[in-house]
Write a protein that holds these residues in place. Structure first.
Motif, PDB file in Angstrom:
ATOM      1  N   THR A   4      63.316  42.123  17.123  1.00 42.77           N
ATOM      2  CA  THR A   4      63.264  43.433  16.479  1.00 42.77           C
ATOM      3  C   THR A   4      64.604  44.133  16.613  1.00 42.77           C
ATOM      4  N   CYS A   5      65.023  44.834  15.569  1.00 44.80           N
ATOM      5  CA  CYS A   5      66.263  45.612  15.616  1.00 44.80           C
ATOM      6  C   CYS A   5      66.087  46.766  16.602  1.00 44.80           C
ATOM      7  N   PRO A   6      67.031  46.962  17.551  1.00 46.28           N
ATOM      8  CA  PRO A   6      66.897  48.046  18.529  1.00 46.28           C
ATOM      9  C   PRO A   6      67.101  49.433  17.930  1.00 46.28           C
ATOM     10  N   VAL A   7      67.601  49.519  16.696  1.00 45.01           N
ATOM     11  CA  VAL A   7      67.850  50.811  16.070  1.00 45.01           C
ATOM     12  C   VAL A   7      66.699  51.223  15.157  1.00 45.01           C
ATOM     13  N   CYS A   8      66.328  50.329  14.203  1.00 41.55           N
ATOM     14  CA  CYS A   8      65.318  50.704  13.199  1.00 41.55           C
ATOM     15  C   CYS A   8      63.966  50.040  13.418  1.00 41.55           C
ATOM     16  N   ASN A   9      63.858  49.144  14.400  1.00 41.03           N
ATOM     17  CA  ASN A   9      62.618  48.464  14.774  1.00 41.03           C
ATOM     18  C   ASN A   9      62.054  47.542  13.704  1.00 41.03           C
ATOM     19  N   ASN A  10      62.854  47.129  12.726  1.00 41.04           N
ATOM     20  CA  ASN A  10      62.410  46.142  11.743  1.00 41.04           C
ATOM     21  C   ASN A  10      62.566  44.749  12.320  1.00 41.04           C
ATOM     22  N   SER A  11      61.746  43.816  11.829  1.00 41.04           N
ATOM     23  CA  SER A  11      61.814  42.432  12.292  1.00 41.04           C
ATOM     24  C   SER A  11      63.100  41.772  11.815  1.00 41.04           C
ATOM     25  N   LEU A  12      63.664  40.933  12.679  1.00 35.92           N
ATOM     26  CA  LEU A  12      64.904  40.226  12.363  1.00 35.92           C
ATOM     27  C   LEU A  12      64.677  38.730  12.405  1.00 35.92           C
ATOM     28  N   GLU A  13      65.335  38.020  11.495  1.00 38.34           N
ATOM     29  CA  GLU A  13      65.276  36.569  11.486  1.00 38.34           C
ATOM     30  C   GLU A  13      66.343  36.013  12.423  1.00 38.34           C
ATOM     31  N   ASP A  14      66.161  34.788  12.878  1.00 38.98           N
ATOM     32  CA  ASP A  14      67.150  34.135  13.733  1.00 38.98           C
ATOM     33  C   ASP A  14      68.466  33.961  12.995  1.00 38.98           C
ATOM     34  N   GLY A  15      69.565  34.087  13.714  1.00 33.08           N
ATOM     35  CA  GLY A  15      70.878  33.810  13.169  1.00 33.08           C
ATOM     36  C   GLY A  15      71.568  34.974  12.487  1.00 33.08           C
ATOM     37  N   LEU A  16      70.923  36.119  12.353  1.00 33.67           N
ATOM     38  CA  LEU A  16      71.553  37.265  11.703  1.00 33.67           C
ATOM     39  C   LEU A  16      72.605  37.883  12.615  1.00 33.67           C
ATOM     40  N   THR A  17      73.688  38.393  12.027  1.00 38.43           N
ATOM     41  CA  THR A  17      74.712  39.082  12.803  1.00 38.43           C
ATOM     42  C   THR A  17      74.627  40.586  12.610  1.00 38.43           C
ATOM     43  N   ALA A  18      73.794  41.034  11.650  1.00 46.66           N
ATOM     44  CA  ALA A  18      73.585  42.459  11.412  1.00 46.66           C
ATOM     45  C   ALA A  18      72.178  42.656  10.865  1.00 46.66           C
ATOM     46  N   CYS A  19      71.585  43.803  11.145  1.00 44.83           N
ATOM     47  CA  CYS A  19      70.258  44.130  10.638  1.00 44.83           C
ATOM     48  C   CYS A  19      70.362  44.374   9.122  1.00 44.83           C
ATOM     49  N   PRO A  20      69.553  43.696   8.305  1.00 48.95           N
ATOM     50  CA  PRO A  20      69.631  43.885   6.859  1.00 48.95           C
ATOM     51  C   PRO A  20      69.083  45.242   6.413  1.00 48.95           C
ATOM     52  N   TYR A  21      68.413  45.972   7.289  1.00 49.66           N
ATOM     53  CA  TYR A  21      67.811  47.256   6.932  1.00 49.66           C
ATOM     54  C   TYR A  21      68.717  48.437   7.263  1.00 49.66           C
ATOM     55  N   CYS A  22      69.295  48.438   8.479  1.00 47.27           N
ATOM     56  CA  CYS A  22      70.109  49.587   8.891  1.00 47.27           C
ATOM     57  C   CYS A  22      71.579  49.245   9.102  1.00 47.27           C
ATOM     58  N   GLY A  23      71.918  47.945   9.146  1.00 47.51           N
ATOM     59  CA  GLY A  23      73.298  47.531   9.304  1.00 47.51           C
ATOM     60  C   GLY A  23      73.773  47.401  10.743  1.00 47.51           C
ATOM     61  N   PHE A  24      72.894  47.620  11.716  1.00 44.26           N
ATOM     62  CA  PHE A  24      73.277  47.516  13.130  1.00 44.26           C
ATOM     63  C   PHE A  24      73.807  46.116  13.415  1.00 44.26           C
ATOM     64  N   ARG A  25      75.017  46.045  14.036  1.00 47.18           N
ATOM     65  CA  ARG A  25      75.620  44.750  14.350  1.00 47.18           C
ATOM     66  C   ARG A  25      74.925  44.114  15.542  1.00 47.18           C
ATOM     67  N   ILE A  26      74.516  42.879  15.376  1.00 47.32           N
ATOM     68  CA  ILE A  26      73.867  42.129  16.445  1.00 47.32           C
ATOM     69  C   ILE A  26      74.895  41.123  16.929  1.00 47.32           C
ATOM     70  N   LEU A  27      75.369  41.309  18.145  1.00 47.06           N
ATOM     71  CA  LEU A  27      76.510  40.546  18.628  1.00 47.06           C
ATOM     72  C   LEU A  27      76.151  39.564  19.727  1.00 47.06           C
ATOM     73  N   GLY A  28      74.920  39.185  19.811  1.00 42.32           N
ATOM     74  CA  GLY A  28      74.542  38.231  20.846  1.00 42.32           C
ATOM     75  C   GLY A  28      74.010  38.928  22.067  1.00 42.32           C
ATOM     76  N   SER A  29      74.598  38.637  23.236  1.00 40.72           N
ATOM     77  CA  SER A  29      74.029  39.124  24.481  1.00 40.72           C
ATOM     78  C   SER A  29      74.361  40.570  24.799  1.00 40.72           C
ATOM     79  N   THR A  30      75.415  41.130  24.226  1.00 40.12           N
ATOM     80  CA  THR A  30      75.751  42.524  24.463  1.00 40.12           C
ATOM     81  C   THR A  30      75.868  43.215  23.117  1.00 40.12           C
ATOM     82  N   GLN A  31      75.203  44.360  22.958  1.00 39.71           N
ATOM     83  CA  GLN A  31      75.218  45.067  21.695  1.00 39.71           C
ATOM     84  C   GLN A  31      76.198  46.221  21.741  1.00 39.71           C
ATOM     85  N   SER A  32      76.719  46.581  20.576  1.00 45.05           N
ATOM     86  CA  SER A  32      77.689  47.651  20.463  1.00 45.05           C
ATOM     87  C   SER A  32      77.006  49.013  20.465  1.00 45.05           C
ATOM     88  N   PHE A  33      77.744  50.049  20.833  1.00 43.77           N
ATOM     89  CA  PHE A  33      77.232  51.408  20.791  1.00 43.77           C
ATOM     90  C   PHE A  33      78.393  52.354  20.578  1.00 43.77           C
TER      91      PHE A  33
END
Length: 148
Positions: A4-33
């Motif tokens: 789940t995206c930590p910003v918009c709580n939408n479901s995420l598929e494996d392998g994505l680098t950004a949430c397709p709904y809100c654009g939050f960057r998913i960077l692996g083990s540490t997330q940006s803020f």
């Protein structure tokens, strides 16, 4: 990543680098803020219980209200449960910072973390802390207090 995206709580598929709904960057083990600007010094100047010599108070983010007593010498800060100061959030690196308390005072040092350390709205590598300083480590906002 999946989940789940930590910003918009939408479901995420494996392998994505950004949430397709809100654009939050998913960077692996540490997330940006992005650090937030708040002025909390007056609200947190008086301790609620007897204060130890060196203390961090979590005033925003996960574990709000928690008081962290710092010990003399070196203390590790990070998301790794083995750290002396365990900050459990994906915006905190496993080994994020080192705090050293000695005769000169309390010094915080960034350990090449992903999101860095912010003290009073300034990103720092090393900083001598003084009472009332507001630290941001990942999603955590903390106030440093020192009793004379």
């Amino acid at each position: 990543m999946g989940g789940t995206c930590p910003v918009c709580n939408n479901s995420l598929e494996d392998g994505l680098t950004a949430c397709p709904y809100c654009g939050f960057r998913i960077l692996g083990s540490t997330q940006s803020f992005q650090p937030i600007k708040i002025d909390v010094r007056s609200e947190y100047e008086k301790p609620k219980k007897p204060m130890q010599k060196h203390q961090l108070s979590v005033i925003r983010g996960p574990q709000t209200g928690m008081e962290i007593t710092l010990k003399e010498g070196r203390s590790s800060v990070g998301r790794d449960p083995q750290c002396d100061v365990f900050l459990n959030d994906m915006t905190v690196s496993r080994s994020h910072a080192m705090i050293e308390i000695n005769s000169k005072g309390c010094v915080i040092r960034d350990m090449n973390s992903f999101n860095g350390i912010w003290v009073n709205d300034r990103m720092v590598d090393v900083c001598l802390l003084k009472t009332g300083d507001v630290l941001q480590i990942g999603a955590f906002c903390l106030v440093y207090k020192e009793r004379q």
